[in-house]
Write a protein that holds these residues in place. Structure first.
Motif, mmCIF file in Angstrom:
data_model
loop_
_atom_site.group_PDB
_atom_site.id
_atom_site.type_symbol
_atom_site.label_atom_id
_atom_site.label_comp_id
_atom_site.label_asym_id
_atom_site.label_seq_id
_atom_site.Cartn_x
_atom_site.Cartn_y
_atom_site.Cartn_z
ATOM 1 N N HIS A 151 0.804 -1.217 0.000
ATOM 2 C CA HIS A 151 0.000 0.000 0.000
ATOM 3 C C HIS A 151 0.840 1.272 0.000
ATOM 4 C CE1 HIS A 151 -3.888 -2.077 1.651
ATOM 5 N NE2 HIS A 151 -3.445 -2.585 0.522
ATOM 6 N N ARG A 152 2.083 1.172 0.388
ATOM 7 C CA ARG A 152 2.927 2.366 0.494
ATOM 8 C C ARG A 152 3.169 2.990 -0.887
ATOM 9 N NH1 ARG A 152 8.571 3.242 0.701
ATOM 10 N NH2 ARG A 152 9.157 5.051 1.980
ATOM 11 N N GLU A 153 2.845 4.268 -1.012
ATOM 12 C CA GLU A 153 3.010 5.022 -2.261
ATOM 13 C C GLU A 153 2.231 4.397 -3.427
ATOM 14 O OE1 GLU A 153 7.124 5.581 -3.109
ATOM 15 O OE2 GLU A 153 7.497 6.783 -1.319
ATOM 16 N N LEU A 154 1.140 3.737 -3.107
ATOM 17 C CA LEU A 154 0.303 3.115 -4.141
ATOM 18 C C LEU A 154 -0.678 4.134 -4.721
ATOM 19 C CD1 LEU A 154 -0.877 0.645 -5.671
ATOM 20 C CD2 LEU A 154 -2.269 0.183 -3.633
ATOM 21 N N ASN A 155 -0.779 4.153 -6.043
ATOM 22 C CA ASN A 155 -1.751 4.997 -6.745
ATOM 23 C C ASN A 155 -2.674 4.106 -7.570
ATOM 24 O OD1 ASN A 155 -0.708 7.931 -6.329
ATOM 25 N ND2 ASN A 155 1.112 6.764 -6.890
ATOM 26 N N VAL A 156 -3.964 4.287 -7.387
ATOM 27 C CA VAL A 156 -4.958 3.442 -8.055
ATOM 28 C C VAL A 156 -5.780 4.278 -9.032
ATOM 29 C CG1 VAL A 156 -6.940 1.917 -7.744
ATOM 30 C CG2 VAL A 156 -5.091 1.910 -6.053
ATOM 31 N N THR A 157 -5.904 3.791 -10.254
ATOM 32 C CA THR A 157 -6.740 4.439 -11.277
ATOM 33 C C THR A 157 -7.753 3.426 -11.787
ATOM 34 O OG1 THR A 157 -4.895 5.842 -11.985
ATOM 35 C CG2 THR A 157 -6.760 5.647 -13.484
ATOM 36 N N VAL A 158 -9.028 3.798 -11.736
ATOM 37 C CA VAL A 158 -10.103 2.905 -12.176
ATOM 38 C C VAL A 158 -10.823 3.522 -13.372
ATOM 39 C CG1 VAL A 158 -12.193 1.662 -11.514
ATOM 40 C CG2 VAL A 158 -10.428 2.116 -9.797
#
Length: 267
Positions: A151-158
């Motif tokens: 989860h650290r520095e995670l970027n999510v695009t949906v």
């Protein structure tokens, strides 16, 4: 029990028999419910390399996780990103439900959620969801997938497809207005979305909503780009609507790749 003629009859109670029948039915219903729950469980199938790493207690290193939900969103990624040879298939997720069992002419792999990893930068992951995930499977799908990711520095695009009929507005919305893009993001998202925010009282539903809620709770940077279209099924015009997202995704993937290369140069 004795009669007037001295006969002794066995005591019979209809209530006791009905209670026994009801108990048997409850046990049978409970067994059916358990079997159905087991059958509807979401399963993740990773490549041997990833499976071995996860079994060792490691998480998948991930800086960018791109999730495409729907035919046009998935096709957009296939045409504009996955068409290059820089991706490896590393796993898939399968979910049996009332819709998936009705799919004909598709193999298990074709009707599942497929995960890809960038060859040059393994921290970039893509998932194409071409199967239906039922409401009772959304939470476990999200929990199981994100439990495998760092989860650290995670970027999510949906990227998500939906019908323009679901869009609520006080103004008249002509057919020429569709398709169009709207965004919704978590409080941890610090970037500028490529389109305007989703207006109230409109909402995001299904898997995109489950992912967004999960990211909000765990303070993960995430944004959903929802495309409203008047065409049901694959459509090139609808796919083009996602193009503004492509520039941002490409820049992000490229910058992360350069970061990985710089590490090797330093070492």
């Amino acid at each position: 029990m004795a009669t007037f003629f001295g006969e002794v009859l066995s005591v019979y109670s209809r209530a006791v028999e009905e209670d026994d029948d009801e108990l048997d039915e409850n046990e049978e219903d409970e067994q059916i419910r358990r079997e159905l729950e087991e059958k509807r469980e979401v399963h993740l199938h990773w490549s041997p390399e990833v499976s071995e790493s996860l079994k060792s207690g490691n998480k998948l290193q991930c800086s960018n996780f791109v999730l495409a939900v729907g035919q046009n969103a998935s096709s957009f990624l296939s045409v504009h990103i996955l068409s290059t040879a820089n991706w490896d298939t590393i796993g898939r997720a399968s979910a049996w439900n009332e819709r998936s069992r009705a799919v004909t002419g598709q193999s298990c792999e074709e009707s599942a959620c497929v995960f890809y990893r960038h060859k040059d930068n393994p921290t970039v992951l893509i998932c194409q969801v071409s199967c239906y995930v039922a409401e009772d499977q959304l939470f476990q799908w999200t929990e199981k997938v994100f439990d495998c990711l760092q989860h650290r520095e995670l970027n999510v695009t949906v990227l998500s497809d939906t019908s323009v009929a679901d869009y609520k507005t006080a103004d008249y919305l002509g057919g020429s207005s569709a398709p169009f893009l709207r965004s919704l993001h978590t409080s941890a998202f610090g970037d500028q979305p490529v389109c305007q925010s989703l207006e109230q009282p409109n909402i995001v539903t299904g898997l995109p909503a489950a992912v967004l809620n999960h990211c909000q709770v765990h303070r993960i940077s995430a944004v959903v780009y929802q495309c409203y279209s008047d065409v049901i099924g694959p459509d090139s015009v609808t796919m083009e609507t996602y193009k503004p997202v492509l520039t941002k995704l490409g820049r992000s993937i490229q910058s992360n790749t350069m970061r990985v290369i710089s590490r090797y140069v330093i070492w």
